[in-house]
Enzyme design. Structure first.
Site, mmCIF file in Angstrom:
data_model
loop_
_atom_site.group_PDB
_atom_site.id
_atom_site.type_symbol
_atom_site.label_atom_id
_atom_site.label_comp_id
_atom_site.label_asym_id
_atom_site.label_seq_id
_atom_site.Cartn_x
_atom_site.Cartn_y
_atom_site.Cartn_z
ATOM 1 N N HIS A 86 0.825 -1.200 0.000
ATOM 2 C CA HIS A 86 0.000 0.000 0.000
ATOM 3 C C HIS A 86 0.868 1.262 0.000
ATOM 4 O O HIS A 86 0.423 2.343 -0.386
ATOM 5 C CB HIS A 86 -0.921 -0.011 1.215
ATOM 6 C CG HIS A 86 -2.168 0.805 1.033
ATOM 7 N ND1 HIS A 86 -2.234 1.936 0.258
ATOM 8 C CD2 HIS A 86 -3.412 0.641 1.545
ATOM 9 C CE1 HIS A 86 -3.455 2.432 0.303
ATOM 10 N NE2 HIS A 86 -4.196 1.666 1.069
ATOM 11 N N ASP A 113 -10.594 -9.158 -19.422
ATOM 12 C CA ASP A 113 -10.591 -10.525 -19.945
ATOM 13 C C ASP A 113 -9.342 -10.722 -20.805
ATOM 14 O O ASP A 113 -8.897 -9.795 -21.492
ATOM 15 C CB ASP A 113 -11.823 -10.772 -20.818
ATOM 16 C CG ASP A 113 -13.123 -10.681 -20.020
ATOM 17 O OD1 ASP A 113 -13.066 -10.695 -18.782
ATOM 18 O OD2 ASP A 113 -14.190 -10.588 -20.663
#
Length: 464
Positions: A168, A397
């Site tokens: 992070h 995808d």
């Protein structure tokens, strides 16, 4: 559908390091004041779930797909080379820096390939109330200095999961989404990412001030506590996924608008108020204690002429915390719209140039006196929204596989139970009429508190 650990058996290859496809510079990169927040010095872990579009599984195709992903990752690291470096804390000032040394043996991103003994449908594509299974599909860092790790797990059905662990300190959710999209674009044959990454962390570095405003408005002496989190024995804490149906959200918003005389409330604001109160009740926080809601507010699109706009492609942390503190008794007794009003006001303040500048300066000034959130009393609820980050878009995808779900793996990102995530409904929810406009809520709770929280969520159905 509950997950039974015995159903998943993984066969793993050796971990390898994926390096950038071309030469990258030797350098030491400084991070921003926001990046250097103590609570960000940890890894967030998420699992992307890809379903095979064919009924016949081709093992060669599956192996090739893993190769394609590694090649795409290598190409992406040429643009995002800090992810191939190491995040190290410097002794002189205690701040994190990214060391990029292409000649070092440990330069690169740890990558693990695994094969599961089951199909994705047998574990419900991770679309489960109990998300514990996701823990086994990420490569958890033994060495925290690696900012990025990947684990690709192939399943008998031809589908696969991509588990990503990412520091992070190097990026926020928007940055994670931007980077992952770059990998997929390159895997799909593009010669370069559609968005050029921008480092420029110096934009968000604060100045030392004499009288910084307090960053943690909770008084430690009056902080609320949960009996579930103050036991001498270790508390069993799990992350759960709750489906909040679109109809439930509509009823909640209509009841709030009626109470407020038709003032518009967002899905996030209405759910934030309701979830905060529901968690306090489920955790049985003491009535005379203080509780705090923290909502994360992005500043990338701030239209304030006192602040230079953050450039497109920036992938560092660019989020402010809007905090609301109430006594638990007040949280329970106030009308829900009064809580929503407080959330609206806090969000509005957190989006101003003065607040942003003062927060960054206060973080820089108080850097060595950071708040330790490793131990939780249950008093703090941190809410973030992933709905608009594009984690489940069609443009993700690749290789003939369709992304159908995304799950945050249970991990100690902020503290034990603080963090809750609102995520888009997944591809399976899209075919359920009641989930139209709904969200998936991921939240961590002691096991003993979960039944009451579930009861609170179910109560949304009877509103109005």
């Amino acid at each position: 559908m509950a997950y039974q650990k015995a159903t998943l058996d993984l066969k793993m290859k050796d971990v390898e390091l994926v390096k950038p496809s071309k030469f990258t510079p030797f350098c030491i990169l400084s991070l921003s004041t926001l990046d250097n927040r103590g609570i960000y010095n940890n890894h967030g872990e998420i699992v992307h779930v890809y379903r095979s579009s064919t009924t016949h599984h081709d093992s060669n195709s599956s192996s090739n797909l893993c190769h394609v992903f590694k090649e795409a990752l290598s190409k992406a690291l040429f643009y995002y080379y800090p992810f191939a470096g190491r995040v190290l804390k410097h002794a002189d000032d205690g701040k994190l820096r990214v060391h990029c040394n292409p000649n070092a043996e440990n330069y690169g991103v740890p990558f693990l390939e695994a094969t599961a003994n089951c199909t994705l449908s047998s574990i419900n594509y991770l679309d489960n109330t109990d998300t514990e299974i996701a823990k086994h599909l990420v490569l958890s860092p033994q060495d925290k200095s690696y900012p990025l790790l990947f684990m690709v797990t192939k399943f008998l059905c031809g589908g696969f999961t991509i588990g990503m662990g990412i520091s992070h300190a190097l990026c926020d959710g928007f940055g994670v989404s931007q980077f992952f999209k770059a990998i997929v674009e390159l895997a799909n044959g593009k010669s370069e990412p559609s968005v050029t990454p921008v480092w420029e962390r110096e934009r968000l570095v604060g100045s030392i001030t004499k009288q910084p405003f307090p960053l943690f408005p909770l008084n430690k002496e009056s902080i609320a506590f949960s009996p579930f989190l103050n036991q001498t024995s270790s508390t069993n804490i799990k992350q759960y996924c709750f489906k909040v149906e679109g109809e439930m959200i509509t009823k909640l918003k209509l009841s709030l608008m009626k109470e407020s005389e038709n003032i518009r409330v967002t899905t996030f604001e209405s759910l934030a108020a309701y979830i905060w109160r529901s968690r306090a009740r489920a955790l049985k926080l003491n009535n005379n204690g203080d509780t705090m809601l923290t909502v994360l507010v992005g500043i990338r699109n701030m239209k304030d002429y006192d602040i230079d706009p953050i450039p497109k492609g920036f992938y560092g942390n660019s989020v402010m915390e809007a905090n609301i503190v109430l006594k638990v008794s007040d949280l329970n007794e106030m009308s829900l719209y009064e809580i929503v009003k407080l959330i609206k006001e806090a969000k509005s303040v957190a989006s101003t140039a003065d607040y942003v500048k003062n927060t960054i300066d206060a973080l820089e000034t108080n850097f060595k006196d950071r708040v330790n959130m490793e131990k939780s009393t249950g008093a703090v609820t941190v809410l973030t929204e992933w709905k608009h980050l594009g984690f489940l878009g069609e443009n993700l995808d690749f290789g003939g596989k369709e992304i159908v779900n995304l799950v945050p793996a249970p991990c100690n990102l902020f503290a034990t139970v603080e963090m809750s995530v609102f995520s888009s409904s997944n591809k399976f929810d899209d075919v359920v009429p009641s989930m139209k406009g709904g969200v998936n809520l991921f939240t961590s709770l002691p096991v003993d508190a979960m039944p009451k929280f579930k009861e609170e969520i179910e109560a949304l159905k009877s509103l109005g």
